[in-house]
Scaffold this motif. Structure first.
Motif, mmCIF file in Angstrom:
data_model
loop_
_atom_site.group_PDB
_atom_site.id
_atom_site.type_symbol
_atom_site.label_atom_id
_atom_site.label_comp_id
_atom_site.label_asym_id
_atom_site.label_seq_id
_atom_site.Cartn_x
_atom_site.Cartn_y
_atom_site.Cartn_z
ATOM 1 N N SER A 283 19.913 -4.168 88.216
ATOM 2 C CA SER A 283 18.985 -5.265 87.948
ATOM 3 C C SER A 283 18.483 -5.869 89.254
ATOM 4 N N LYS A 284 17.230 -5.593 89.562
ATOM 5 C CA LYS A 284 16.674 -6.122 90.808
ATOM 6 C C LYS A 284 16.495 -7.635 90.722
ATOM 7 N N THR A 285 16.248 -8.179 89.505
ATOM 8 C CA THR A 285 16.128 -9.639 89.394
ATOM 9 C C THR A 285 17.497 -10.293 89.634
ATOM 10 N N GLU B 68 7.316 -9.262 95.325
ATOM 11 C CA GLU B 68 7.793 -9.777 96.612
ATOM 12 C C GLU B 68 6.849 -9.487 97.748
ATOM 13 N N GLU B 69 7.084 -10.199 98.841
ATOM 14 C CA GLU B 69 6.271 -9.994 100.036
ATOM 15 C C GLU B 69 6.591 -8.627 100.630
ATOM 16 N N PHE B 70 5.637 -8.071 101.316
ATOM 17 C CA PHE B 70 5.801 -6.786 101.986
ATOM 18 C C PHE B 70 6.513 -7.021 103.312
ATOM 19 N N LEU B 71 7.564 -6.239 103.550
ATOM 20 C CA LEU B 71 8.314 -6.369 104.805
ATOM 21 C C LEU B 71 7.862 -5.303 105.783
ATOM 22 N N LYS B 72 7.663 -5.714 107.034
ATOM 23 C CA LYS B 72 7.340 -4.737 108.086
ATOM 24 C C LYS B 72 8.606 -4.431 108.858
ATOM 25 N N PRO C 245 3.489 10.122 96.792
ATOM 26 C CA PRO C 245 4.314 9.259 95.940
ATOM 27 C C PRO C 245 5.752 9.117 96.447
ATOM 28 N N ASN C 246 6.425 8.054 96.013
ATOM 29 C CA ASN C 246 7.850 7.890 96.299
ATOM 30 C C ASN C 246 8.659 8.933 95.540
ATOM 31 N N THR C 247 9.732 9.380 96.167
ATOM 32 C CA THR C 247 10.614 10.377 95.541
ATOM 33 C C THR C 247 12.048 9.865 95.630
ATOM 34 N N GLU D 131 11.432 -1.199 110.429
ATOM 35 C CA GLU D 131 11.923 0.171 110.282
ATOM 36 C C GLU D 131 13.017 0.177 109.222
ATOM 37 N N GLU D 132 12.947 1.163 108.333
ATOM 38 C CA GLU D 132 13.931 1.235 107.248
ATOM 39 C C GLU D 132 15.153 2.029 107.676
ATOM 40 N N ALA D 133 16.308 1.587 107.224
ATOM 41 C CA ALA D 133 17.538 2.366 107.427
ATOM 42 C C ALA D 133 18.500 2.011 106.305
ATOM 43 N N ILE E 262 16.430 -4.676 101.436
ATOM 44 C CA ILE E 262 15.367 -4.242 100.514
ATOM 45 C C ILE E 262 15.955 -4.053 99.125
ATOM 46 N N GLU E 263 17.063 -3.349 99.074
ATOM 47 C CA GLU E 263 17.700 -3.125 97.779
ATOM 48 C C GLU E 263 19.130 -2.675 98.003
ATOM 49 N N TYR E 264 19.924 -2.828 96.947
ATOM 50 C CA TYR E 264 21.255 -2.239 96.930
ATOM 51 C C TYR E 264 21.273 -1.070 95.958
ATOM 52 N N TYR F 5 1.039 -5.933 98.411
ATOM 53 C CA TYR F 5 1.855 -6.496 97.345
ATOM 54 C C TYR F 5 2.923 -5.489 96.928
ATOM 55 N N VAL F 6 4.109 -5.993 96.625
ATOM 56 C CA VAL F 6 5.212 -5.121 96.215
ATOM 57 C C VAL F 6 5.689 -5.577 94.835
ATOM 58 N N LEU F 7 5.667 -4.654 93.877
ATOM 59 C CA LEU F 7 6.125 -4.955 92.511
ATOM 60 C C LEU F 7 7.231 -3.977 92.144
ATOM 61 N N LYS F 8 8.277 -4.501 91.534
ATOM 62 C CA LYS F 8 9.403 -3.630 91.188
ATOM 63 C C LYS F 8 9.867 -3.884 89.770
ATOM 64 N N ALA F 9 10.068 -2.804 89.034
ATOM 65 C CA ALA F 9 10.698 -2.925 87.718
ATOM 66 C C ALA F 9 12.119 -3.434 87.914
ATOM 67 N N ALA G 247 16.403 -11.452 102.682
ATOM 68 C CA ALA G 247 15.661 -10.484 101.857
ATOM 69 C C ALA G 247 14.214 -10.956 101.781
ATOM 70 N N ALA G 248 13.345 -10.128 101.212
ATOM 71 C CA ALA G 248 11.940 -10.512 101.088
ATOM 72 C C ALA G 248 11.805 -11.718 100.158
ATOM 73 N N ARG G 249 10.867 -12.622 100.477
ATOM 74 C CA ARG G 249 10.536 -13.734 99.600
ATOM 75 C C ARG G 249 9.993 -13.149 98.295
HETATM 76 P P1 AMP Z 1 13.360 0.305 96.506
HETATM 77 O O1 AMP Z 1 13.500 1.138 95.277
HETATM 78 O O2 AMP Z 1 13.498 -1.157 96.267
HETATM 79 O O3 AMP Z 1 14.209 0.819 97.644
HETATM 80 O O4 AMP Z 1 11.885 0.565 97.026
HETATM 81 C C1 AMP Z 1 11.448 1.876 97.333
HETATM 82 C C2 AMP Z 1 10.787 1.890 98.680
HETATM 83 O O5 AMP Z 1 9.663 1.012 98.693
HETATM 84 C C3 AMP Z 1 11.683 1.408 99.810
HETATM 85 O O6 AMP Z 1 12.485 2.435 100.316
HETATM 86 C C4 AMP Z 1 10.677 0.924 100.822
HETATM 87 O O7 AMP Z 1 10.141 2.017 101.556
HETATM 88 C C5 AMP Z 1 9.569 0.373 99.953
HETATM 89 N N1 AMP Z 1 9.728 -1.075 99.789
HETATM 90 C C6 AMP Z 1 10.419 -1.698 98.814
HETATM 91 N N2 AMP Z 1 10.347 -3.032 98.948
HETATM 92 C C7 AMP Z 1 9.592 -3.273 100.039
HETATM 93 C C8 AMP Z 1 9.136 -4.453 100.693
HETATM 94 N N3 AMP Z 1 9.426 -5.670 100.226
HETATM 95 N N4 AMP Z 1 8.379 -4.308 101.798
HETATM 96 C C9 AMP Z 1 8.050 -3.084 102.248
HETATM 97 N N5 AMP Z 1 8.426 -1.939 101.676
HETATM 98 C C10 AMP Z 1 9.193 -2.012 100.572
#
Ligand code: AMP
Ligand code: GLY
Length: 423
Positions: free
Chosen positions: A103-105, A185-189, A223-225, A191-193, A282-284, A141-145, A118-120
């Motif tokens: 649950s992301k919420t 949520e807001e877009f984060l700039k 697309p995302n994979t 590097e991802e790790a 970004i996420e767990y 803009y970032v939208l997540k189920a 975390a992102a606002r």
């Molecule tokens: P997630 O499933 O939440 O990991 O999102 C999938 C991918 O979307 C992440 O690995 C990031 O590359 C990108 N992403 C998710 N949330 C953000 C955010 N707030 N800002 C920028 N990129 C994001």
């Protein structure tokens, strides 16, 4: 000597099985459902990794000393809780603790409550609410189920109208119940790790960092994979940054989960965005990453089994320090053309023996099947995981691509730029 039941069938589980099989304290490994490629490592039993009742019945019959749960779906549905009820230990969190992924919420509220960077964001359940919040945000803009959507539930767009349209479709049930609620949520700039952390409820031991490549095509396009390749270590997650992530993100999470009455046991996978201001969550995920686990298992020098047992038994603080092969590791994913969309099955994978000849190379199978003739066939989207260790990251990656040169599979593709950021 222990009997272990591993749950899952993909490349991650192939790598976990490969590593568990090297344990001097392993007596027997059974795998549900496993795959043809794992049949020479453990006894594979045909129960789906998502069939919680079936897995429970299997565990009752087989009486393993420990169940190691690879994928998230069964965790979110309470497999670990139900195993505990029948007195069988499981590596993996309870359903309550698995909400950190499921649950992301929940996780956004949790981060706010515990001051975890975390992102606002805003949790929304209605289209008007979504539009009102989107109007306050800058692009992109970032939208997540809210719920599990197999890595497909995230939309990122520069266009406000498109964002509103995406919100409308998701709330209307694009991902079923998983998108009845959204995080915007807001877009984060930055590097991802990813950092992988072993947890026993109260103690957290960082494993190591890795960098994944989520997009399907070169240059982070498409697309995302589930992940097209990765490497470890992640240069940006050095010792100092790891300490900071542990202090600012992981430790508050562990304490927060205890305070909620659902301590986290298992492996916590923190997806991070790192910039000059430090790390943000970004996420767990509540399990090993796939394909990150494939590289982690290549680099881990300790016996994996005592580490997993320490998480279950609550004595991680007494576990000898984890040792990692100083040689970096990389993984390149071969997928069927068309992935992450639906893909045909049954094409022939040629040249695997030759591809695996370099002793630094190990090939894990994600979606494959063996024909009666012995030949290997593609049987899914992500099909093969080519891993290699090298004296430096460049060599590890080069060895992956050299191995792939030997693979004859016109129906497949891979990214040709894994590791570009670090090279
Ligand atoms: P997630 O499933 O939440 O990991 O999102 C999938 C991918 O979307 C992440 O690995 C990031 O590359 C990108 N992403 C998710 N949330 C953000 C955010 N707030 N800002 C920028 N990129 C994001
Ligand atoms: N590689 C990303 C994941 O396992 O979710």
């Amino acid at each position: 000597m222990m009997k272990i039941m591993l749950v899952g069938s993909g490349g991650r589980e192939h790598a976990l099985a490969w590593k568990l099989a090297q344990s001097p304290i392993l007596r027997e490994l059974i795998i549900a459902p496993g795959s043809d490629a794992m049949a020479n490592i453990g006894r594979c039993l045909p129960v789906s990794a998502e069939d919680v009742d079936g897995l429970l019945a299997l565990a009752k019959t087989e009486q393993p000393d420990l169940v190691v749960i690879g994928p998230e779906v069964a965790l979110a549905e309470g497999l670990a809780d139900r195993l505990a009820e029948i007195g069988i230990a499981a590596f993996g969190p309870s359903a309550a603790a698995a909400q950190l992924e499921a649950s992301k919420t929940f996780t956004k509220d949790f981060c706010q409550q515990h001051n975890i960077p975390a992102a606002r964001s805003c949790n929304v359940e209605a289209y008007a609410e979504a539009c009102a919040y989107l109007d306050t945000l800058p692009s992109p803009y970032v939208l997540k189920a809210d719920g599990l959507a197999a890595g497909k539930g995230v939309v990122i767009t520069d266009d406000l109208d498109e964002a509103k349209q995406a919100a409308k479709e998701m709330l209307a049930g694009q991902f079923g119940a998983a998108s009845k609620r959204l995080v915007i949520e807001e877009f984060l700039k930055g590097e991802e790790a990813s950092l992988f952390v072993l947890c026993d409820g109260k103690t957290a031991v960082p494993m190591v960092g890795a960098q994944d490549h989520k997009r399907a095509f070169d240059g982070d396009k498409g697309p995302n994979t589930g992940g097209m390749g990765c490497y470890s270590p992640a240069p940006i997650l050095d010792a100092a940054m790891t300490t900071r992530v542990m202090r600012d993100i992981i430790e508050p999470t562990l304490h927060g989960m205890i305070a909620q009455g659902s301590p986290f046991c298992g492996v916590l996978y923190a997806g991070l965005m790192i910039d000059n201001n430090g790390p943000k969550l970004i996420e767990y995920n509540v399990r090993f990453g796939d394909p990150e686990a494939q590289v982690l298992m290549r680099r881990l020098q300790n016996d994996l089994l005592p580490a997993l047992l320490a998480c279950v038994n609550g004595d991680l603080d007494a576990l000898p320090a984890l040792q990692w092969d100083p040689r970096p590791g990389a993984c390149v994913v071969l997928a069927t053309k068309g992935y992450p969309g639906t893909t045909p099955k049954g094409s022939t994978l040629g040249g695997l023996v030759k591809a695996g000849q370099d002793t630094d190379v190990e090939i894990f199978h994600a979606g494959t099947k063996q024909a009666p003739s012995g030949e290997w066939l593609a049987n899914g989207g992500r099909v093969l995981n080519i891993t290699a260790l090298g004296d430096d990251l460049g060599q590890a990656i080069a060895k992956c691509y050299q191995a792939i040169e030997h693979i004859n599979w016109p129906e497949g593709f891979c990214r040709s730029d894994i590791g570009w950021r670090a090279l």
